[in-house]
Design a protein around this motif. Structure first.
Motif, PDB file in Angstrom:
ATOM      1  N   SER A   1      12.352  11.366  -5.953  1.00  0.00           N
ATOM      2  CA  SER A   1      10.809  11.717  -5.680  1.00  0.00           C
ATOM      3  C   SER A   1      10.778  11.214  -4.266  1.00  0.00           C
ATOM      4  CB  SER A   1       9.909  10.562  -6.519  1.00  0.00           C
ATOM      5  OG  SER A   1      10.308  10.560  -8.081  1.00  0.00           O
ATOM      6  N   LEU A   2       9.848  12.079  -3.458  1.00  0.00           N
ATOM      7  CA  LEU A   2       9.510  11.934  -2.232  1.00  0.00           C
ATOM      8  C   LEU A   2       9.073  10.653  -1.719  1.00  0.00           C
ATOM      9  CD1 LEU A   2       9.852  14.268   0.001  1.00  0.00           C
ATOM     10  CD2 LEU A   2       7.493  14.806  -0.450  1.00  0.00           C
ATOM     11  N   ILE A   3       7.886  10.422  -2.546  1.00  0.00           N
ATOM     12  CA  ILE A   3       7.080   9.091  -2.014  1.00  0.00           C
ATOM     13  C   ILE A   3       7.613   7.768  -2.766  1.00  0.00           C
ATOM     14  CG2 ILE A   3       4.893   8.098  -2.168  1.00  0.00           C
ATOM     15  CD1 ILE A   3       3.482  10.768  -2.062  1.00  0.00           C
ATOM     16  N   GLY A   4       8.079   7.817  -4.025  1.00  0.00           N
ATOM     17  CA  GLY A   4       8.774   6.552  -4.653  1.00  0.00           C
ATOM     18  C   GLY A   4       7.978   5.655  -5.202  1.00  0.00           C
ATOM     19  N   ILE A   5       6.541   5.689  -4.958  1.00  0.00           N
ATOM     20  CA  ILE A   5       5.647   4.616  -5.755  1.00  0.00           C
ATOM     21  C   ILE A   5       4.317   5.621  -6.277  1.00  0.00           C
ATOM     22  CG2 ILE A   5       5.999   2.693  -4.452  1.00  0.00           C
ATOM     23  CD1 ILE A   5       3.451   3.067  -2.928  1.00  0.00           C
ATOM     24  N   GLU A   6       3.633   5.108  -7.371  1.00  0.00           N
ATOM     25  CA  GLU A   6       2.666   5.833  -8.105  1.00  0.00           C
ATOM     26  C   GLU A   6       1.304   6.241  -7.293  1.00  0.00           C
ATOM     27  OE1 GLU A   6       3.572   2.944  -8.640  1.00  0.00           O
ATOM     28  OE2 GLU A   6       4.923   2.820 -10.531  1.00  0.00           O
ATOM     29  N   SER A   7       0.822   7.192  -7.702  1.00  0.00           N
ATOM     30  CA  SER A   7      -0.668   7.708  -6.858  1.00  0.00           C
ATOM     31  C   SER A   7      -1.561   6.484  -6.661  1.00  0.00           C
ATOM     32  CB  SER A   7      -1.268   8.680  -7.751  1.00  0.00           C
ATOM     33  OG  SER A   7      -1.727   8.250  -9.146  1.00  0.00           O
ATOM     34  N   THR A   8      -2.367   6.613  -5.836  1.00  0.00           N
ATOM     35  CA  THR A   8      -3.443   5.839  -5.482  1.00  0.00           C
ATOM     36  C   THR A   8      -4.637   6.163  -6.691  1.00  0.00           C
ATOM     37  OG1 THR A   8      -3.089   6.092  -3.007  1.00  0.00           O
ATOM     38  CG2 THR A   8      -5.484   5.106  -3.934  1.00  0.00           C
ATOM     39  N   ILE A   9      -5.241   5.345  -7.563  1.00  0.00           N
ATOM     40  CA  ILE A   9      -6.283   5.405  -8.257  1.00  0.00           C
ATOM     41  C   ILE A   9      -7.592   5.234  -7.892  1.00  0.00           C
ATOM     42  CG2 ILE A   9      -7.044   5.374 -10.686  1.00  0.00           C
ATOM     43  CD1 ILE A   9      -4.046   4.530 -11.635  1.00  0.00           C
TER      44      ILE A   9
ATOM     45  N   ALA B   1       8.617   2.320   0.607  1.00  0.00           N
ATOM     46  CA  ALA B   1       8.222   2.619  -0.451  1.00  0.00           C
ATOM     47  C   ALA B   1       9.005   3.393  -1.133  1.00  0.00           C
ATOM     48  CB  ALA B   1       6.708   3.455  -0.400  1.00  0.00           C
ATOM     49  N   HIS B   2       9.577   4.438  -0.618  1.00  0.00           N
ATOM     50  CA  HIS B   2      10.768   5.378  -1.108  1.00  0.00           C
ATOM     51  C   HIS B   2      11.685   4.886  -1.888  1.00  0.00           C
ATOM     52  CE1 HIS B   2      12.930   9.303  -1.477  1.00  0.00           C
ATOM     53  NE2 HIS B   2      13.816   8.760  -0.875  1.00  0.00           N
ATOM     54  N   VAL B   3      12.302   3.730  -1.283  1.00  0.00           N
ATOM     55  CA  VAL B   3      13.543   2.847  -1.784  1.00  0.00           C
ATOM     56  C   VAL B   3      13.119   1.847  -2.747  1.00  0.00           C
ATOM     57  CG1 VAL B   3      14.995   3.566  -0.008  1.00  0.00           C
ATOM     58  CG2 VAL B   3      14.080   1.434   0.088  1.00  0.00           C
ATOM     59  N   LEU B   4      11.812   1.356  -2.728  1.00  0.00           N
ATOM     60  CA  LEU B   4      11.587   0.143  -3.407  1.00  0.00           C
ATOM     61  C   LEU B   4      12.098   0.227  -4.776  1.00  0.00           C
ATOM     62  CD1 LEU B   4       9.903  -2.273  -3.200  1.00  0.00           C
ATOM     63  CD2 LEU B   4       8.019  -1.204  -4.310  1.00  0.00           C
ATOM     64  N   TYR B   5      11.893   1.204  -5.961  1.00  0.00           N
ATOM     65  CA  TYR B   5      12.193   0.912  -7.311  1.00  0.00           C
ATOM     66  C   TYR B   5      13.582   1.345  -7.384  1.00  0.00           C
ATOM     67  CZ  TYR B   5       7.249   1.124  -8.409  1.00  0.00           C
ATOM     68  OH  TYR B   5       6.069   1.002  -8.672  1.00  0.00           O
ATOM     69  N   SER B   6      14.079   2.130  -6.405  1.00  0.00           N
ATOM     70  CA  SER B   6      15.693   2.391  -6.510  1.00  0.00           C
ATOM     71  C   SER B   6      16.461   1.270  -6.141  1.00  0.00           C
ATOM     72  CB  SER B   6      16.252   3.572  -5.817  1.00  0.00           C
ATOM     73  OG  SER B   6      15.865   3.402  -4.519  1.00  0.00           O
TER      74      SER B   6
ATOM     75  N   GLY C   1       1.650  -0.635   3.399  1.00  0.00           N
ATOM     76  CA  GLY C   1       2.026  -1.955   2.947  1.00  0.00           C
ATOM     77  C   GLY C   1       1.469  -2.641   1.919  1.00  0.00           C
ATOM     78  N   VAL C   2       0.052  -2.405   1.704  1.00  0.00           N
ATOM     79  CA  VAL C   2      -0.847  -2.809   0.752  1.00  0.00           C
ATOM     80  C   VAL C   2      -0.201  -2.520  -0.574  1.00  0.00           C
ATOM     81  CG1 VAL C   2      -3.149  -2.755  -0.165  1.00  0.00           C
ATOM     82  CG2 VAL C   2      -3.101  -2.874   2.248  1.00  0.00           C
ATOM     83  N   ALA C   3      -0.199  -0.858  -0.792  1.00  0.00           N
ATOM     84  CA  ALA C   3       0.645  -0.799  -1.984  1.00  0.00           C
ATOM     85  C   ALA C   3       1.850  -1.397  -2.229  1.00  0.00           C
ATOM     86  CB  ALA C   3       0.747   0.926  -2.004  1.00  0.00           C
ATOM     87  N   ILE C   4       2.631  -1.515  -1.479  1.00  0.00           N
ATOM     88  CA  ILE C   4       3.964  -2.154  -1.728  1.00  0.00           C
ATOM     89  C   ILE C   4       3.736  -3.236  -2.025  1.00  0.00           C
ATOM     90  CG2 ILE C   4       6.208  -2.727  -0.544  1.00  0.00           C
ATOM     91  CD1 ILE C   4       5.935  -0.046   1.336  1.00  0.00           C
ATOM     92  N   LEU C   5       3.147  -4.211  -1.439  1.00  0.00           N
ATOM     93  CA  LEU C   5       2.783  -5.640  -1.836  1.00  0.00           C
ATOM     94  C   LEU C   5       2.165  -5.881  -3.157  1.00  0.00           C
ATOM     95  CD1 LEU C   5       1.945  -7.324   1.494  1.00  0.00           C
ATOM     96  CD2 LEU C   5       3.578  -8.068   0.018  1.00  0.00           C
ATOM     97  N   GLU C   6       1.175  -4.849  -3.635  1.00  0.00           N
ATOM     98  CA  GLU C   6       0.630  -5.003  -4.821  1.00  0.00           C
ATOM     99  C   GLU C   6       1.859  -5.021  -5.816  1.00  0.00           C
ATOM    100  OE1 GLU C   6      -3.028  -2.755  -5.205  1.00  0.00           O
ATOM    101  OE2 GLU C   6      -2.060  -1.605  -6.848  1.00  0.00           O
ATOM    102  N   ARG C   7       2.755  -4.011  -5.722  1.00  0.00           N
ATOM    103  CA  ARG C   7       3.905  -3.939  -6.764  1.00  0.00           C
ATOM    104  C   ARG C   7       4.832  -4.914  -6.629  1.00  0.00           C
ATOM    105  NH1 ARG C   7       1.365   0.482  -5.539  1.00  0.00           N
ATOM    106  NH2 ARG C   7       1.064   2.205  -6.890  1.00  0.00           N
ATOM    107  N   LEU C   8       5.095  -5.436  -5.317  1.00  0.00           N
ATOM    108  CA  LEU C   8       5.950  -6.592  -5.278  1.00  0.00           C
ATOM    109  C   LEU C   8       5.604  -7.874  -6.054  1.00  0.00           C
ATOM    110  CD1 LEU C   8       7.439  -6.083  -1.710  1.00  0.00           C
ATOM    111  CD2 LEU C   8       8.772  -6.158  -3.785  1.00  0.00           C
TER     112      LEU C   8
END
Ligand code: TXA
Ligand code: MG
Length: 323
Positions: free
Chosen positions: A181-189, A280-285, A309-316
């Motif tokens: 996946s190009l982006i690696g994290i889910e869409s902005t809702i 973001a791209h490598v976070l889940y892998s 960074g906001v989206a990455i931190l939300e998941r972390l």
């Protein structure tokens, strides 16, 4: 055990077969630019029921309907505010989901009984081709959550999907391989059911980018526990190992940080993303790698809480507290 078939060459005939598979009421996991989705015919209650079974997900948790273009919006949603059209024009096809008032076509089994529906137009070429082909033969669209077991890490490759769902899929289900996946994290809702928009889940499209489109009305960020959305349950986005944000004295832990940040003594460096997009791209892998290597702890040096960074931190944070 792997039961489903998979296609690695997603040429026109594979796409046609995948669309026919959906029409027949079976499941098709497919790549999108964010993460892989587990798709079913959004108007077929039996097919959608299988998504919940395969994921092990509570049935009142709504699904995103994936449509081919902005032209399909009014089929699924009504009373669409002007600002939602502006957002759709700016960011579709792309990693954004809009929550809108539903039409009758979006039934309770898709919306979890809510009066709203989530819509997204993905930009990934395989996802686009599949949705267009399916719309042609069905007068429907593709309901798809991320293709992982409930609460787990979203898959960003075909192998991840097989690892997550292989044993729950049947022989007539399909998995389409579109590479990483190009982006690696889910869409902005974005909730578009009030007079101004609210970000329910951060993603690749940032608050700043949304504000640049909606200069006058702006956009709010929801409290992460207000409504039913991804991560509003504990243990979301979480690998098996313990995720630690910041520092740890466990010298046998795995370690992830932006390039240039030194690895603490003894820890195993798992990823060194050079940019926030690569983070973001490598976070889940990287989460999956830590589990594959049997690490008990993964220490993540957090990125700055700005932009992506906001989206990455939300998941972390969810991954760290979900233990
Ligand atoms: O990037 C993505 O959005 C991926 C790809 C496959 O499109 N999909 C995805 O779906 O992340 P899922 O189901 O794993 O997460 C979507 C979240 C769910 O937690 C769901 O609760 C929320 O969107 N959602 C869907 N419809 C909603 C609605 N009508 N109101 C509020 N939240 C909704
Ligand atoms: Mg999900």
């Amino acid at each position: 055990m792997i039961n489903s078939q998979f296609f690695s060459n997603c040429a026109a005939d594979s796409i046609r077969e995948a669309a026919a598979t959906l029409k027949a009421g079976h499941l098709v996991a497919f790549p999108t630019e964010t993460v892989y989705g587990l798709g079913a015919d959004a108007r077929n209650p039996e097919a959608v029921k299988r998504i919940y079974e395969v994921k092990g997900r509570p049935s009142d948790h709504p699904l995103i309907v994936h449509i081919s273009s902005i032209n399909q919006m009014e089929k699924w949603a009504k009373e669409i505010p002007e600002y939602a059209i502006d957002l759709a024009r700016a960011f579709w096809p792309g990693p954004m989901t809009l929550i809108l008032k539903r039409t009758e076509i979006a039934q309770d089994f898709i919306t979890g009984g809510q009066e709203t529906v989530g819509l997204r137009v993905p930009s990934d070429p395989i996802a686009q081709a599949l949705i267009q082909e399916f719309e042609k033969i069905s007068d429907s669209a593709i309901a798809a959550p991320s293709a992982n077991r409930f609460g787990h890490v979203s898959p960003t490759s075909c192998a991840d999907v097989q690892e997550e769902l292989g044993e729950y899929l049947f022989g007539y289900d399909l998995v389409l391989d579109g590479g990483r996946s190009l982006i690696g994290i889910e869409s902005t809702i974005i909730d578009c059911t009030s007079s101004s928009p609210v970000i329910l889940r951060s993603g690749f499209i940032t608050k700043e980018e949304i504000e640049s489109i909606l200069e006058e009305i702006g956009v709010e960020q929801a409290s992460p526990y207000g409504v039913k959305f991804s991560g509003s349950f504990e243990k979301h986005y979480a690998p098996k190992c313990k995720v630690i944000l910041g520092e740890s004295t466990n010298t046998s832990a795995g370690f992830v940080a932006l390039l240039g940040i030194e690895t603490p003594r003894g820890m195993a460096r798992l990823a060194s993303p050079a940019t926030i997009e690569e983070f973001a791209h490598v976070l889940y892998s990287t989460f999956r790698k830590a589990d594959r290597e049997g690490l008990s702890e993964l220490v993540v040096h957090p990125p700055k809480e700005e932009g992506l960074g906001v989206a990455i931190l939300e998941r972390l944070k969810k991954a760290a507290q979900g233990r």
